[in-house]
Design a protein around this motif. Sequence first.
Motif, PDB file in Angstrom:
ATOM      1  N   THR A 120       0.784  -1.235  -0.085  1.00  0.00           N
ATOM      2  CA  THR A 120       0.022  -0.043   0.025  1.00  0.00           C
ATOM      3  C   THR A 120       0.805   1.323   0.037  1.00  0.00           C
ATOM      4  N   PHE A 121       2.196   1.265   0.475  1.00  0.00           N
ATOM      5  CA  PHE A 121       2.855   2.265   0.482  1.00  0.00           C
ATOM      6  C   PHE A 121       3.388   2.529  -0.987  1.00  0.00           C
ATOM      7  N   GLN A 122       4.186   3.487  -0.978  1.00  0.00           N
ATOM      8  CA  GLN A 122       4.791   4.244  -2.469  1.00  0.00           C
ATOM      9  C   GLN A 122       6.049   3.503  -2.657  1.00  0.00           C
ATOM     10  N   VAL A 123       6.394   3.383  -3.895  1.00  0.00           N
ATOM     11  CA  VAL A 123       7.325   2.501  -4.412  1.00  0.00           C
ATOM     12  C   VAL A 123       7.827   3.568  -5.700  1.00  0.00           C
ATOM     13  N   ALA A 124       9.212   3.886  -5.826  1.00  0.00           N
ATOM     14  CA  ALA A 124       9.522   4.554  -6.907  1.00  0.00           C
ATOM     15  C   ALA A 124      10.546   3.862  -7.740  1.00  0.00           C
ATOM     16  N   ALA A 125      10.718   4.281  -9.019  1.00  0.00           N
ATOM     17  CA  ALA A 125      11.665   3.763  -9.922  1.00  0.00           C
ATOM     18  C   ALA A 125      12.359   4.972 -10.525  1.00  0.00           C
ATOM     19  N   LYS A 126      13.652   5.050 -10.942  1.00  0.00           N
ATOM     20  CA  LYS A 126      14.338   5.995 -11.579  1.00  0.00           C
ATOM     21  C   LYS A 126      14.747   5.784 -12.838  1.00  0.00           C
ATOM     22  N   ARG A 127      14.676   6.624 -13.780  1.00  0.00           N
ATOM     23  CA  ARG A 127      14.860   6.490 -15.357  1.00  0.00           C
ATOM     24  C   ARG A 127      15.631   7.460 -15.822  1.00  0.00           C
ATOM     25  N   THR A 128      16.424   7.440 -16.844  1.00  0.00           N
ATOM     26  CA  THR A 128      17.253   8.585 -17.556  1.00  0.00           C
ATOM     27  C   THR A 128      17.123   8.374 -19.014  1.00  0.00           C
ATOM     28  N   VAL A 129      16.754   9.486 -19.684  1.00  0.00           N
ATOM     29  CA  VAL A 129      16.472   9.346 -20.979  1.00  0.00           C
ATOM     30  C   VAL A 129      17.601  10.434 -21.725  1.00  0.00           C
ATOM     31  N   THR A 130      17.949   9.892 -22.968  1.00  0.00           N
ATOM     32  CA  THR A 130      18.734  10.683 -23.704  1.00  0.00           C
ATOM     33  C   THR A 130      18.136  11.148 -24.982  1.00  0.00           C
ATOM     34  N   ASN A 131      18.053  12.548 -25.336  1.00  0.00           N
ATOM     35  CA  ASN A 131      17.681  13.209 -26.573  1.00  0.00           C
ATOM     36  C   ASN A 131      18.515  12.978 -27.673  1.00  0.00           C
ATOM     37  N   ALA A 152       2.577   8.692 -10.647  1.00  0.00           N
ATOM     38  CA  ALA A 152       3.194   9.964 -10.921  1.00  0.00           C
ATOM     39  C   ALA A 152       4.467  10.039 -11.562  1.00  0.00           C
ATOM     40  N   VAL A 153       4.725  11.159 -12.356  1.00  0.00           N
ATOM     41  CA  VAL A 153       6.088  11.186 -12.859  1.00  0.00           C
ATOM     42  C   VAL A 153       6.460  12.406 -12.198  1.00  0.00           C
ATOM     43  N   GLU A 154       7.748  12.493 -11.981  1.00  0.00           N
ATOM     44  CA  GLU A 154       8.457  13.816 -11.332  1.00  0.00           C
ATOM     45  C   GLU A 154       9.849  13.969 -12.021  1.00  0.00           C
ATOM     46  N   PRO A 155      10.057  14.958 -12.961  1.00  0.00           N
ATOM     47  CA  PRO A 155       9.128  16.024 -13.345  1.00  0.00           C
ATOM     48  C   PRO A 155       8.113  15.434 -14.451  1.00  0.00           C
ATOM     49  N   ARG A 165      21.066  17.318 -22.861  1.00  0.00           N
ATOM     50  CA  ARG A 165      20.815  16.071 -23.555  1.00  0.00           C
ATOM     51  C   ARG A 165      20.331  15.206 -22.892  1.00  0.00           C
ATOM     52  N   VAL A 166      20.775  14.992 -21.501  1.00  0.00           N
ATOM     53  CA  VAL A 166      20.316  13.544 -20.672  1.00  0.00           C
ATOM     54  C   VAL A 166      19.553  14.507 -19.531  1.00  0.00           C
ATOM     55  N   GLN A 167      18.554  13.645 -19.279  1.00  0.00           N
ATOM     56  CA  GLN A 167      17.831  14.008 -18.150  1.00  0.00           C
ATOM     57  C   GLN A 167      17.116  12.709 -17.173  1.00  0.00           C
ATOM     58  N   SER A 168      17.050  12.818 -16.084  1.00  0.00           N
ATOM     59  CA  SER A 168      16.489  11.700 -15.353  1.00  0.00           C
ATOM     60  C   SER A 168      14.815  12.432 -14.638  1.00  0.00           C
ATOM     61  N   PHE A 169      14.311  11.072 -14.310  1.00  0.00           N
ATOM     62  CA  PHE A 169      12.840  11.343 -13.737  1.00  0.00           C
ATOM     63  C   PHE A 169      12.481  10.110 -12.760  1.00  0.00           C
ATOM     64  N   ARG A 170      11.493  10.301 -12.149  1.00  0.00           N
ATOM     65  CA  ARG A 170      11.316   9.413 -11.101  1.00  0.00           C
ATOM     66  C   ARG A 170       9.859   8.937 -11.257  1.00  0.00           C
TER      67      ARG A 170
END
Length: 216
Positions: A120-131, A152-155, A165-170
Amino acid sequence: MACPHVSGIIAVLKSLHPGWSPAALKSAIMTTATSYDNNGMPIQANGRVQKIADPFDYGAGFVNPNMAADPGLVYDINPSDYLNFFNCMGGLGSGDNCTTARGSLSDLNLPSIAIPNLRTFQVAAKRTVTNVGQVNAVYKAFLQPPAGVEMAVEPPVLVFSKERRVQSFRVTFKATRKVQGDYRFGSLAWHDGGSHWVRIPIAVRIVIEEVYSKIS
């Protein structure tokens, strides 16, 4: 798709983008694949019982070579990321001991996300994309949460430039239904307002009692 088909497509993509890593090539194929057939209908699973296929049946979907040649964004991976996945981010030291702290298994930068034990609690996964597309691009997140799961996605918006060119999000997941069950499926897509839809499949299983998760 059969391995010979995908291998041929990879060879063509590598000739177009010789500097791309194997992970980037794989990402380009997966994030531009479609979960619909040539008639615009959902892919059907070819099992004993007819059903609409899910990511466990088709992975990311049917390959689209033309779209894969210009994916917009890629999920790249380098060798140190794999060491992190195997809980040895810095490699092995004396006595085959890890030289650094363990990394999170859910953070390997694959073009997919699987959460096998969401409580029931929150779990997060991080990813990084390259343009790898237009230099100045803005991508907005579009979510299709699995049933019974809040995503939910942040940002929620990624702004790229020549310097960035490279940014991460959670991506965060929270169970909204206290129901022990099987995997549920969804997706996350980044869209630049034009032709680029960078979609990854998501699989989540809600777990209430750990003993049941081992036999379900």
